[in-house]
Design an enzyme around this catalytic site. Structure first.
Site, short mmCIF file in Angstrom:
data_model
loop_
_atom_site.label_atom_id
_atom_site.label_comp_id
_atom_site.label_asym_id
_atom_site.label_seq_id
_atom_site.Cartn_x
_atom_site.Cartn_y
_atom_site.Cartn_z
N ASP A 1 1.25 -2.93 -0.30
CA ASP A 1 1.58 -1.99 0.76
C ASP A 1 2.62 -2.69 1.64
OD1 ASP A 1 1.31 0.19 2.61
OD2 ASP A 1 0.09 -1.15 3.86
N LEU A 2 3.37 -1.93 2.44
CA LEU A 2 4.42 -2.54 3.26
C LEU A 2 3.98 -2.72 4.73
CD1 LEU A 2 7.39 -3.50 3.62
CD2 LEU A 2 8.00 -1.09 3.96
N ASP A 3 3.73 -1.58 5.41
CA ASP A 3 3.41 -1.61 6.84
C ASP A 3 2.07 -2.32 7.08
OD1 ASP A 3 5.64 -0.08 7.81
OD2 ASP A 3 4.68 1.71 7.01
N THR B 1 4.70 -3.91 11.04
CA THR B 1 5.21 -2.66 11.61
C THR B 1 4.08 -1.73 12.05
OG1 THR B 1 5.43 -2.05 9.30
CG2 THR B 1 7.46 -2.49 10.48
N LYS C 1 -3.56 4.74 9.61
CA LYS C 1 -2.92 3.72 8.76
C LYS C 1 -2.91 4.17 7.30
CE LYS C 1 -3.68 -0.44 11.47
NZ LYS C 1 -4.42 -1.71 11.55
N GLY C 2 -1.77 4.04 6.68
CA GLY C 2 -1.67 4.33 5.25
C GLY C 2 -1.40 5.78 4.92
N ARG D 1 3.29 10.63 7.42
CA ARG D 1 3.69 10.94 8.80
C ARG D 1 3.07 12.26 9.28
NH1 ARG D 1 9.96 11.09 9.43
NH2 ARG D 1 9.65 9.15 8.31
N SER E 1 4.39 2.07 -0.82
CA SER E 1 4.24 2.44 0.59
C SER E 1 4.32 3.95 0.78
CB SER E 1 5.36 1.76 1.40
OG SER E 1 5.44 2.29 2.69
N ALA E 2 3.60 4.44 1.79
CA ALA E 2 3.68 5.86 2.13
C ALA E 2 4.91 6.16 3.00
CB ALA E 2 2.42 6.27 2.89
N ASN F 1 10.48 5.29 5.78
CA ASN F 1 11.35 4.27 6.37
C ASN F 1 11.33 2.96 5.59
OD1 ASN F 1 12.31 5.59 8.89
ND2 ASN F 1 10.11 5.71 9.34
N LYS G 1 -1.59 8.44 0.07
CA LYS G 1 -2.87 7.72 -0.02
C LYS G 1 -3.90 8.48 0.80
CE LYS G 1 -0.20 3.43 -0.04
NZ LYS G 1 0.20 2.22 0.71
N GLU H 1 -3.63 -4.38 0.60
CA GLU H 1 -3.64 -3.24 1.51
C GLU H 1 -4.29 -3.56 2.85
OE1 GLU H 1 -3.09 -0.25 2.45
OE2 GLU H 1 -2.02 0.61 0.76
N ASP H 2 -3.76 -2.97 3.92
CA ASP H 2 -4.40 -3.16 5.24
C ASP H 2 -5.08 -1.88 5.73
OD1 ASP H 2 -2.02 -1.70 5.77
OD2 ASP H 2 -2.10 -2.33 7.87
C1 BG6 Z 1 2.35 4.04 6.14
C2 BG6 Z 1 1.80 3.70 7.50
O1 BG6 Z 1 2.78 2.88 5.50
O2 BG6 Z 1 3.45 4.93 6.26
C3 BG6 Z 1 1.46 4.97 8.27
O3 BG6 Z 1 0.63 2.91 7.35
C4 BG6 Z 1 2.67 5.87 8.34
O4 BG6 Z 1 1.02 4.60 9.56
C5 BG6 Z 1 3.17 6.16 6.92
O5 BG6 Z 1 2.34 7.09 8.98
C6 BG6 Z 1 4.43 7.02 6.92
O6 BG6 Z 1 5.46 6.27 7.50
P1 BG6 Z 1 6.86 6.85 7.95
O7 BG6 Z 1 7.66 5.61 8.24
O8 BG6 Z 1 7.41 7.62 6.80
O9 BG6 Z 1 6.63 7.70 9.14
MG MG Z 2 -0.33 -0.46 5.69
#
Ligand code: BG6
Ligand code: MG
Length: 235
Positions: free
Chosen positions: A12-14, A20, A48-49, A52, A118-119, A122, A149, A173-174
């Site tokens: 996972d990224l964030d 982030t 989380k995860g 948006r 990642s979800a 960004n 997810k 994963e966090d």
């Molecule tokens: C996940 C985050 O990686 O991405 C979530 O854990 C976030 O908190 C989701 O809502 C979507 O991210 P973004 O950057 O497309 O708004």
């Molecule tokens: Mg995460």
């Protein structure tokens, strides 16, 4: 004794590669403030995860706000995203979380493939800002997946692109939603963070500094592992 394959690591990224998650929380909290309610860190845990728009729905529900039109939801989500991107502007390679570079280096030296799952839409921006994209073979993110997810789609797509069977993948994963998605994908999963919140993970650590590829396998009781020859005595 059974020998388990470990051919790919999917991250996972964030909140796993880069910190982030705190920026997501800051932006959602700011939106809640504008809408007139407080939003706590423990409520944020559920966001989380997840995607948006689903995060927005959870936030609105936490604030008791219902009956929001699609147009209004779009406006609120993009306002949050603008703030979030402002916070991202400060990101540098120094924001990569402790132990990540080292752990990736150990994986690469053992021929283990690596991916980001990642979800986030960004994700490309974040990877570029911290200059870590070259360390991953594959990136799957919120721009290419349909189901967020805890659906396993993002992990299965990463495994497919890496050409590795799900059972040979280890996910990092966090978020509880991500842990669940990895389990549904038939993968093993390490939780990075609070063990109480990530109870479904096969093991949990607070940082990559506590992990190396060999200890990872011994944590989950994989015995008789023979894949890396002379590294069996490492801690
Ligand atoms: C996940 C985050 O990686 O991405 C979530 O854990 C976030 O908190 C989701 O809502 C979507 O991210 P973004 O950057 O497309 O708004
Ligand atoms: Mg995460």
């Amino acid at each position: 004794m059974q020998t388990q394959p470990f051919e790919a690591a999917i991250f996972d990224l964030d909140g796993v590669i880069v910190d982030t998650a705190k920026f997501h929380y800051k932006a959602w909290k700011r939106l809640a403030g504008e809408l007139g309610f407080a939003f706590s860190e423990s409520e944020n845990e559920q966001l989380k995860g997840v995607s948006r728009m689903e995060s927005l729905d959870l936030l609105l529900r936490a604030g008791g706000i219902t009956e929001v039109t699609t147009e209004r939801r779009e406006v609120l989500a993009s306002r949050k995203n603008e703030w979030y991107k402002e916070y991202l502007a400060t990101l540098t390679p120094a924001d990569v979380l402790p132990g990540v570079y080292d752990f990736l280096g150990q994986l690469h030296s053992r021929g283990i493939k690596t991916a980001i799952a990642s979800a986030s839409k960004n994700a490309p921006l974040i990877l570029e800002k911290v200059n870590i994209r070259p360390l991953f073979d594959v990136v799957v993110d919120g721009n290419t997946i349909v189901r967020a997810k805890p659906d396993p789609e993002v992990f299965l797509q990463a495994a497919r692109l890496l050409d590795v069977a799900p059972a040979a993948c280890f996910v990092f994963e966090d978020a509880a939603a991500g842990v669940e998605g990895a389990i549904r994908a038939g993968m093993r999963v390490a939780g990075i963070g609070d063990a109480r919140l990530l109870a479904r993970a096969h093991l949990t650590v607070t940082s990559f500094e506590q992990l190396n590829p060999v200890s990872l396998l011994s944590y989950i009781g994989v015995t008789g592992f023979t894949g890396w020859g002379d590294c069996a005595n490492e801690q």
